[in-house]
Design a protein around this motif. Structure first.
Motif, mmCIF file in Angstrom:
data_model
loop_
_atom_site.group_PDB
_atom_site.id
_atom_site.type_symbol
_atom_site.label_atom_id
_atom_site.label_comp_id
_atom_site.label_asym_id
_atom_site.label_seq_id
_atom_site.Cartn_x
_atom_site.Cartn_y
_atom_site.Cartn_z
ATOM 1 N N ASP A 1 43.769 53.659 46.644
ATOM 2 C CA ASP A 1 43.316 52.814 45.698
ATOM 3 C C ASP A 1 44.610 52.655 44.666
ATOM 4 O O ASP A 1 44.549 51.510 44.211
ATOM 5 N N ARG A 2 45.648 53.394 44.633
ATOM 6 C CA ARG A 2 46.907 52.958 44.133
ATOM 7 C C ARG A 2 47.453 51.862 44.716
ATOM 8 O O ARG A 2 47.876 50.952 43.817
ATOM 9 N N ILE A 3 47.417 51.754 45.773
ATOM 10 C CA ILE A 3 48.059 50.609 46.420
ATOM 11 C C ILE A 3 47.359 49.055 46.095
ATOM 12 O O ILE A 3 48.285 48.200 45.825
ATOM 13 N N TYR A 4 46.236 49.150 46.143
ATOM 14 C CA TYR A 4 45.362 48.029 46.172
ATOM 15 C C TYR A 4 45.614 47.516 44.487
ATOM 16 O O TYR A 4 45.876 46.423 44.010
ATOM 17 N N THR B 1 32.948 50.728 41.675
ATOM 18 C CA THR B 1 33.107 49.683 42.675
ATOM 19 C C THR B 1 31.858 48.801 42.765
ATOM 20 O O THR B 1 30.872 49.638 42.824
ATOM 21 N N ASN B 2 31.857 47.766 42.852
ATOM 22 C CA ASN B 2 30.538 46.785 43.324
ATOM 23 C C ASN B 2 30.134 47.338 44.531
ATOM 24 O O ASN B 2 28.991 47.185 44.928
ATOM 25 N N GLY B 3 31.167 47.392 45.614
ATOM 26 C CA GLY B 3 30.882 47.983 46.902
ATOM 27 C C GLY B 3 30.791 49.034 47.049
ATOM 28 O O GLY B 3 30.979 49.860 46.208
ATOM 29 N N ARG B 4 30.752 49.680 48.219
ATOM 30 C CA ARG B 4 30.777 51.154 48.618
ATOM 31 C C ARG B 4 32.139 51.813 48.016
ATOM 32 O O ARG B 4 32.185 53.007 47.477
ATOM 33 N N GLU B 5 33.342 50.979 48.273
ATOM 34 C CA GLU B 5 34.402 51.554 47.937
ATOM 35 C C GLU B 5 35.396 50.289 47.539
ATOM 36 O O GLU B 5 35.247 49.344 47.714
ATOM 37 N N ILE B 6 36.648 50.849 46.983
ATOM 38 C CA ILE B 6 37.546 49.613 46.522
ATOM 39 C C ILE B 6 38.017 48.655 47.871
ATOM 40 O O ILE B 6 38.153 47.451 47.560
ATOM 41 N N GLU B 7 37.995 49.111 49.047
ATOM 42 C CA GLU B 7 38.288 48.211 50.003
ATOM 43 C C GLU B 7 37.251 46.949 50.167
ATOM 44 O O GLU B 7 37.592 45.946 50.771
ATOM 45 N N ASN B 8 36.127 47.075 49.501
ATOM 46 C CA ASN B 8 35.057 46.019 49.722
ATOM 47 C C ASN B 8 35.740 45.025 49.034
ATOM 48 O O ASN B 8 35.173 43.836 49.076
ATOM 49 N N TYR B 9 36.746 45.095 48.220
ATOM 50 C CA TYR B 9 37.116 44.038 47.222
ATOM 51 C C TYR B 9 38.051 42.868 48.167
ATOM 52 O O TYR B 9 38.319 41.967 47.685
ATOM 53 N N LEU C 1 40.561 38.841 55.735
ATOM 54 C CA LEU C 1 42.060 39.362 55.425
ATOM 55 C C LEU C 1 42.145 40.893 55.668
ATOM 56 O O LEU C 1 43.197 41.185 56.285
ATOM 57 N N PHE C 2 41.190 41.614 55.574
ATOM 58 C CA PHE C 2 41.302 42.796 56.028
ATOM 59 C C PHE C 2 41.559 42.897 57.545
ATOM 60 O O PHE C 2 42.278 43.824 57.749
ATOM 61 N N ARG C 3 40.607 42.388 58.273
ATOM 62 C CA ARG C 3 40.661 42.646 59.696
ATOM 63 C C ARG C 3 42.084 42.061 60.125
ATOM 64 O O ARG C 3 42.756 42.586 61.146
ATOM 65 N N GLY C 4 42.478 41.023 59.492
ATOM 66 C CA GLY C 4 43.888 40.462 60.020
ATOM 67 C C GLY C 4 44.915 41.336 59.620
ATOM 68 O O GLY C 4 45.884 41.292 60.931
ATOM 69 N N ALA C 5 44.876 42.210 58.537
ATOM 70 C CA ALA C 5 45.891 43.102 58.354
ATOM 71 C C ALA C 5 45.869 44.272 59.403
ATOM 72 O O ALA C 5 47.066 44.722 59.625
ATOM 73 N N LEU C 6 44.771 44.545 59.766
ATOM 74 C CA LEU C 6 44.526 45.490 60.886
ATOM 75 C C LEU C 6 45.161 45.379 62.128
ATOM 76 O O LEU C 6 45.704 46.132 62.769
#
Length: 516
Positions: A387-390, A496-504, A509-514
Motif C-alpha cells: 500500500d505504501r508503494i502505490y 477501497t472501491n475494489g477488493r484491495e488497493i491493487e484494484n486501482y 498495466l498490472f499484468r505487464g509489470a508482472l
C-alpha cells in the motif's frame, strides 16, 4: 475568592455583545495570536481596581465611583457603556465570613457598569441587585428579601455590609504580573497589586534581615533552592542576600561559583522574581493575572514553572495569557483552556477548548505544525508495505514531487486484522485499544474493502473492524460538531472501491509489470 464565570462587554476589543467565559478553574489558559484581545481581560479587572481606589468610605463606596475613562478603552472608541458580570464559584472553600448571603447558599454575582464617567460595582443575590441601582449616594436603598422591595439602608436589613465585603475581598485578591519583569529597571507603577519585579528585592531584603521573619526567610531559601535546581538543572549549594543582591552559590567544577542574580540572565531572574512574589504571598488567596510566562524561558523551563504553580501554589488562581502551545499538553483536571481569536475589525471571541477538535483548531490558529518539531504532519495508516508503494507513487505524481515522506507524511502499518486493536479517542466498550489520534493530529486510514462484488460495496457490508472505525468517525462528528472545524478535517477514512488497493491499477498495466 474563586470566580466561576465572567462576561465583559463594551471593553476595548469586546463589543456590546461581549465575551462570556464559563467553567473557570484554578488554572485558566487564554491562548491566541497577537492582537486578539487576550490581555484585555486582565486590563479590564485592573481598571476596576484602579477606579476603586478613588471610592469613598461606607457601604455605598462602590455604588458610584467617579472615573474618567479613555475612549480607547471602549469598543470602537465610541465611548459607550462597559458592562460585566462575575459569578462566584459555589464550591469556593474560602467563603467570606461575617456576611449574610454566603456563596453556596445562594447564587452570588458581582456586577460592573461603567456609564457617564461613573463605575457602579454591585452584588447580586440570585440575580437581584442588593443595593438599588437607581438610588443616589445620599439615599442608598437595600433590597429586603422578606418584603421583596427596596428599603432604607440600615443595619437591620440582612446583607447590610455584604456589598463592600465581597468587593473588597475580590479587589484585594487581584494581582497583575507584567510580561516585562526585570528587577534592575525602575518602576513608575506604585500600585501594590501590580507586580513587575522592580521592587521584589526590597521585599526579600526585609525578610532576610528581620528577626521575626527569620523562619520565613529560611523556608523561602529552602523552597527556592528546590525550585531553581529543578528548573535550571543546577546544583545550588546556597542562596543568600547581601548588599542588595540575591546570590546563588552554584556547584560547578571544583570551585563553587557565587553568582549574582543579575549575572544569570533575564529568564532566570524572571523565574526567581515571580516565584518569590507568589511564595511570599502563599497564604493568601490570590487571583493572579500572568501575562506571557514564556518570555525568555525555554519551553522545558516553562513547563517546570507551570508545574510548580500547579503543585506548590495551590491557594492561588491563575489567569494566564500566552502564545505558547507547549502548555496545552500540561493541562490537568483543574485547568481550563480558552482560545482567543479576532479577525480584522471584528470583535474578540473566546471559545473553550474542551474537545480534541477545539484543541487541534487552537494549534492550527497558532500556526503550530508537527513538521516544525521534526515530525510528519500526517500519519497514513496502511495494511502493509505494498500500500505504501502505490500511495507514495500517487502522491509524488499528483503533487509534482512537492510532498515528501518523512516531512509532510509518514506511514504506520497496522497489518490488516490488527486494525481491530485500534480506535479513535477511546472506546466505550473496549478500553484497551491503541488511540490512533495519539500518534498524529492529522490521520488517514486506508482499508481494503475485501468486497467480492460491487453490490457488496454499495450495501456497505464491510469488515467489522473497518465498520467500527467508520461508525466512530461518524459519532465523533456528531458529538463534536459545531466548532470551527469538524472531525473530517483531521481524519480521513479511505475504503477501497475494489477488493484491495491493487484494484486501482489498470489490469493491462498490472499484468505487464508482472510479465516484465
Amino acid at each position: 475568592m474563586k470566580m466561576k464565570s465572567f462576561k465583559i462587554s463594551g471593553w476595548r476589543s469586546f463589543d456590546s455583545n461581549g465575551v462570556s467565559v464559563d467553567g473557570l478553574k484554578r488554572v485558566n489558559l487564554f491562548i491566541g495570536q497577537n492582537n486578539t484581545g487576550k490581555s484585555n481581560i486582565s486590563k479590564f479587572f485592573m481598571s476596576i481596581r484602579m477606579a476603586a481606589e478613588n471610592s469613598s468610605n461606607g457601604n455605598g463606596k462602590y455604588h458610584k465611583i467617579n472615573h474618567v475613562q479613555d475612549k480607547s478603552n471602549t469598543w470602537g472608541w465610541a465611548g459607550g457603556d462597559i458592562c460585566a458580570e462575575v459569578t462566584l464559584d459555589k464550591d469556593d472553600t474560602a467563603t467570606l465570613p461575617n456576611v449574610h448571603f454566603k456563596v453556596g447558599d445562594v447564587d452570588i454575582g458581582l456586577g460592573v457598569l461603567f456609564s457617564g464617567n461613573e463605575y457602579m460595582l454591585s452584588v447580586k443575590i440570585n440575580g437581584t441587585n442588593l443595593l438599588d441601582p437607581d438610588s443616589k449616594n445620599s439615599s442608598l436603598r437595600i433590597y429586603d428579601f422578606s418584603e421583596e422591595e427596596y428599603t432604607d439602608l440600615t443595619e437591620d436589613v440582612p446583607g447590610y455590609s455584604d456589598t463592600p465585603k465581597y468587593w473588597d475581598t475580590l479587589l484585594d485578591s487581584l494581582v497583575f504580573v507584567d510580561p516585562v519583569r526585570h528587577f534592575q529597571r525602575g518602576s513608575e507603577n506604585r500600585l501594590a497589586y501590580y507586580f513587575d519585579g522592580a521592587n521584589i528585592l526590597t521585599e526579600i531584603d526585609k525578610i532576610s534581615k528581620t528577626d521575626s521573619s527569620r523562619p520565613v526567610w529560611l523556608q523561602f531559601k529552602k523552597k527556592m533552592k528546590s525550585w531553581l535546581e529543578n528548573i535550571l538543572n543546577e546544583d545550588i549549594e546556597q542562596i543568600e542576600f547581601a548588599d542588595g543582591e540575591l546570590r546563588l552559590q552554584l556547584n560547578r567544577g571544583e570551585t563553587p561559583i557565587l553568582a549574582k542574580l543579575s549575572e544569570l540572565g533575564t529568564g532566570v531572574s524572571q523565574v526567581v522574581m515571580l516565584l518569590s512574589h507568589l511564595y511570599l504571598n502563599k497564604d493568601k488567596v490570590l487571583n493572579v493575572f500572568l501575562e506571557e510566562p514564556e518570555s525568555n524561558l525555554h519551553p522545558e523551563a516553562l513547563i517546570k514553572l507551570i508545574k510548580i504553580i500547579n503543585d506548590d501554589l495551590g491557594r492561588h488562581n491563575f489567569f494566564i495569557t500566552t502564545h505558547s502551545s507547549c502548555l496545552i499538553d500540561q493541562a490537568k483536571d483543574d485547568w481550563s483552556i480558552y482560545q482567543v481569536s479576532r479577525k480584522l475589525a471584528e470583535p474578540s471571541k473566546i471559545s473553550p477548548c474542551t474537545t480534541f477538535l477545539r484543541k487541534y483548531n487552537l494549534l492550527d490558529d497558532l500556526g503550530v505544525r508537527p513538521s516544525q518539531l521534526l515530525q510528519a504532519n500526517l500519519i497514513i495508516w496502511v495494511e502493509g508495505p505494498s500500500d505504501r508503494i502505490y500511495i507514495n507513487k500517487w502522491i509524488h505524481e499528483f503533487s509534482g514531487g512537492e510532498y515528501q515522506e518523512g516531512l509532510h507524511f509518514s506511514y504506520v502499518y497496522y497489518g490488516g486484522s490488527n486494525l481491530s486493536g485500534f480506535s479513535l479517542l477511546g472506546d466505550e466498550e473496549i478500553d484497551d485499544r491503541v488511540d490512533i489520534f495519539k500518534t498524529s493530529r492529522y490521520v488517514a486510514i486506508v482499508c481494503d474493502s475485501d468486497c467480492s462484488s460491487e453490490s457488496d460495496w454499495n450495501s456497505g457490508e464491510f469488515k467489522s473492524r473497518v465498520d467500527h472505525i467508520k461508525q466512530k468517525i461518524k459519532s465523533l462528528g456528531e458529538v463534536d460538531g459545531g466548532g470551527a472545524r469538524h472531525v473530517d478535517d483531521y481524519v480521513m477514512l479511505w475504503i477501497t472501491n475494489g477488493r484491495e488497493i491493487e484494484n486501482y491499477i489498470p489490469d493491462n498495466l498490472f499484468r505487464g509489470a508482472l510479465l516484465d
